[in-house]
Design a protein around this motif. Sequence first.
Motif, short mmCIF file in Angstrom:
data_model
loop_
_atom_site.label_atom_id
_atom_site.label_comp_id
_atom_site.label_asym_id
_atom_site.label_seq_id
_atom_site.Cartn_x
_atom_site.Cartn_y
_atom_site.Cartn_z
N HIS A 274 0.78 -5.73 25.76
CA HIS A 274 -0.65 -5.44 25.64
C HIS A 274 -0.90 -4.00 25.19
O HIS A 274 -1.74 -3.75 24.32
N VAL A 275 -0.16 -3.06 25.77
CA VAL A 275 -0.35 -1.65 25.42
C VAL A 275 0.07 -1.37 23.98
O VAL A 275 -0.52 -0.52 23.31
N ASN A 276 1.06 -2.11 23.49
CA ASN A 276 1.65 -1.78 22.19
C ASN A 276 1.22 -2.66 21.02
O ASN A 276 1.39 -2.27 19.86
N GLU A 277 0.68 -3.85 21.30
CA GLU A 277 0.45 -4.80 20.22
C GLU A 277 -0.52 -4.29 19.14
O GLU A 277 -0.31 -4.51 17.94
N GLU A 278 -1.57 -3.58 19.55
CA GLU A 278 -2.59 -3.17 18.59
C GLU A 278 -2.07 -2.10 17.63
O GLU A 278 -2.15 -2.24 16.41
N HIS A 279 -1.50 -1.01 18.18
CA HIS A 279 -1.11 0.09 17.28
C HIS A 279 0.15 -0.23 16.48
O HIS A 279 0.39 0.36 15.43
N LEU A 280 0.97 -1.18 16.95
CA LEU A 280 2.18 -1.54 16.18
C LEU A 280 1.85 -2.40 14.96
O LEU A 280 2.71 -2.57 14.08
N THR A 281 0.66 -2.95 14.92
CA THR A 281 0.26 -3.73 13.74
C THR A 281 -0.22 -2.84 12.61
O THR A 281 -0.46 -3.30 11.50
#
Length: 491
Positions: A274-281
């Motif tokens: 959850h913490v990483n999914e947005e910025h890793l896209t």
Amino acid sequence: MSSTQFNLFSFTGKMKILHMSWLAFFISFVVWFNHAPLMLVIAENLKLSQSEIKTILILNVALTIPARIAIGILVDKFGPKRTYSTLLAIGSIPCFMFAAADDFQQLALARFLMGFVGAGFVIGIRMVGEWFPARQLGIAEGIYGGWGNFGSAAAAIALPTLALAFGGDNGWRYAIACTGVMALAYSVVYFFSVSDTPKGSTYFKPKKAGAMEVTSIWDLFFYILMTIPLYAALTLLTWKLSPAGMKLLSDGSVIGIYIGIWLLFLYNLYKIVHVNEEHLTQPIEEIHKYKFKQVAILDLAYLVTFGSELAVVSMLPLFFHETFKQTGITTVQAGLLASSFAFMNLVARPGGGWLSDKYGRKLSLSICVIGCAVGYAVMSQINSQWSIVLAFAVTFLCSFFVQAGCGAVYAMVPLIKRRMTGQIAGMVGAYGNVGGVTFLTVLSFVTPEVFFLTIAATAVVVAIAVQFIEEPSGHMAEVMEDGSVAMIEVV
């Protein structure tokens, strides 16, 4: 920074923060280990069995692994001033519970909750990292860690005397309660005496709480992989209390705890994604990237340094007594010889940090871990044919590399990503506990010779891994509240 000088005898500016913080850590360790020197008296007073005593000792460390992760998240979000003060104040509660306990169940609950206090170490790593420049960070973190760690030895020295001074069957209760009063009082002192950063500096916080941010999809998988041993260690602790181990928990209780541990892992997994999914896209600029392998290698280095220290300190008095009993050595003398391993914290941790500042962090950590491997390999050869003086000298030298290695690890932790220093310190610290649990479990199945050789072999593997760590250089980037980028020097 208030001053470019490092004057240990100063009590202003950054040096005041260092002294206030190592004392907070010192007090947290006095509270955490306040039971150890009084355990025989407590057992006699409350009629505890040997299995119940062992349970108390295990429960004292059970909560510390997840607590260090949780405290790392909290300190990054709320700052070390509030987090340390709150931890000390709340930590006094199970301390008073333990002092007032009348049976094993009450003691066990209080001791389990007390494990949270052992996570206090993580908070000061972030605090010291905020106040000291990179060129002084190693020795500052070493002093913080080494002098604070001495709290466990101070408890062993002072609390039996204090209990005797109070006298009577309840002397131990008053002595332990005094440590709770000390923690509660110092929580107030600390809150009103420190600030999270020097005046004019920004305290950088993670964008989302609950897990570390990573900067590549491969690092995300690596992070998840490195999380698994934390829960495996909790599972191992539960097994030690199960019918297959010490027979202190029922099969039903053990299964329930296993399910709880791995449900917690699944929740942790969800938070990581959850913490990483947005910025890793989205594309991540090069200046904002860091390599998770830096964290992973430091995890392993702390596992073999602090983890082995936890295990060896626990077994060394009995090992010396059993090895040299034909010479007439007493249990007290064996305990004093073994205590040298922990006493080295006072100078060796700062020494490891200083070496890192002076000669480079990768080189210093490599030397310390290799020294651990050689030291433990030689310790595996100690037998009754050795002189006690030679055995002590080898132990003393090995302990120097172990403690200096701890200092070298935390000389690098704050130089990876400033806004996540607490979480990185928490994960690295938790791996130290994983090492302690693992090595002590190995000891329960093998001879001391094989135990020492196991640690030595682990140190060799870690020394190879350390060669893949990258020396901190240049600057790390953090984003200010107004969107501008701050470049923080790491050399």
